[in-house]
Design an enzyme around this catalytic site. Sequence first.
Site: not given
Length: 517
Positions: A349, A378, A399, A447, A474
């Site tokens: 982030q 993720y 991932d 996420d 997001c």
Amino acid sequence: MANFDSRNHRGTYSDRNDRHEHSDRRNHFDRNDRGHNGFRRNDNQHDRGFNDRQREARENPGVQVEVGQRFPLTIKRMGINGEGIGYYKRMAVFVPGALTDEEAVVEVTSVATRFLRAKVHRIRKASPHRVDPRDSYADEVGGFELEHLDYPEQLKFKRDIVAQSLERYQPEGYRHYDLRPTLGMADPYGYRNKAQFQVRRNAEGQIEAGLYAERSHDLVDLATCSVQMPVTMTVMRAVVAMLQDLDMPIYDEEAGSGIVKTLVVRAAANTDDVQLVFITNSQKLPRKRELLERIAKELPQVTSVMQNVNPGKTSLVWGDDTRHLAGEETITEKLDGLAFKLSARAFLQLNPAQMEVLYAEAKKALNLQPGESVVDAYSGIGTIGLTLADVAEEVRGMDVIPEAVEDANENAVANGITNAHYEVGTAEELLPKWVMTGFRPDAIVVDPPRTGLDGTLIDTILGVRPDKLVYISCNPSTLAKDLVELTHDYQVDYIQSVDMMPQTARCEAVVKLSRRQ
């Protein structure tokens, strides 16, 4: 064992690096950095998803308007990209830089069949919430869409865009969702831990580093940037000066020649580590020895220097070949009492202070109990999953970026965590395989990138049916779209918006879902 139903797949898996940061494989200032143009806006959202009244207003092909035409306009509301929206003869007009209830004279910049784009020519009546932007180029590049709006109103806006997105897609029960006030920052500046600037040589031969102007490939040189952590700009501008002094070959986009394309500077907020990455058009890096000597002498705060090779013309910023030049190969960031190693391409982030707020909200929403297992989809470098390991019986994550998975497993070992394991692959591939071997998660946390959940993953989640599901979003639009299907089997307990990117129209949210009985 779960029964996986055979719904049609609704899309393909989207690489987390293709996110406003991985967004990172693409643009500078985005969680997914998709493209080169600064903080990526929610493109192609204008022409879809309006309620019935707004849809009628847009379907008015009889309006004759030309580029350059000016007319007065009252701004009725703000859109999901932070632009003002008014109506000219019942046709929607999108005006960047305009605020709700303002009266302005606008100038048309483009004409589409169902809407217009315009710019502010003159403001007749300003909003009481209008403020002067700190950055002089705020209206030129993406990522500063709200810098002219006072911060308390920015926080209200971000909760509102979640509501707008829900209204657009209308998942089950959306009118009764608990939309909590946005969690903001005490100081909404100087928060970005990463600067990813394109490098070009201007007509006068000077090397510039910055972002492209909106809807163009005209580079805007950023000598300062109020939302960046100061150390990232100090290193960036010093390296640009070195490139100039050493007359380094800079990439020419039109000719496809030159070497240095992009500079990436990432700082760890809770350690003294800084990483510098040269993204280049070829494996060669002329005058490398002199350059590294100057970096070591003039920038002692830089603890890692890397090179990423990304040849040719491409919309992606990052290539697949990353090389170690000097210092350490990784930098270390600390979060929630844990240390995390970051390789050059690993996602993290962009706002370290709010990252802790976001993950604390995710942890609260999951409410894991001793003996419960969790899947961290993720997963990146394991920042979410590893913070849950002290409570969970077992943490599994995945991932698609091999370096990120390697970092996650190394981070588990480095922090003495023995009940977490990460694998390379997609959740829709790995989760069914794990279920077939007898592993059944009590909770899943997702996420995803800005494109939202892959359709196959939604099917997989609904097949596994964990008791607890937390969605970290997001992008409110793709969140609302995904909730349409998820709410067939899950109820939304609440949505907590978190401002990870002050001064932008971007909004993150933590959604607590529980399985319907």
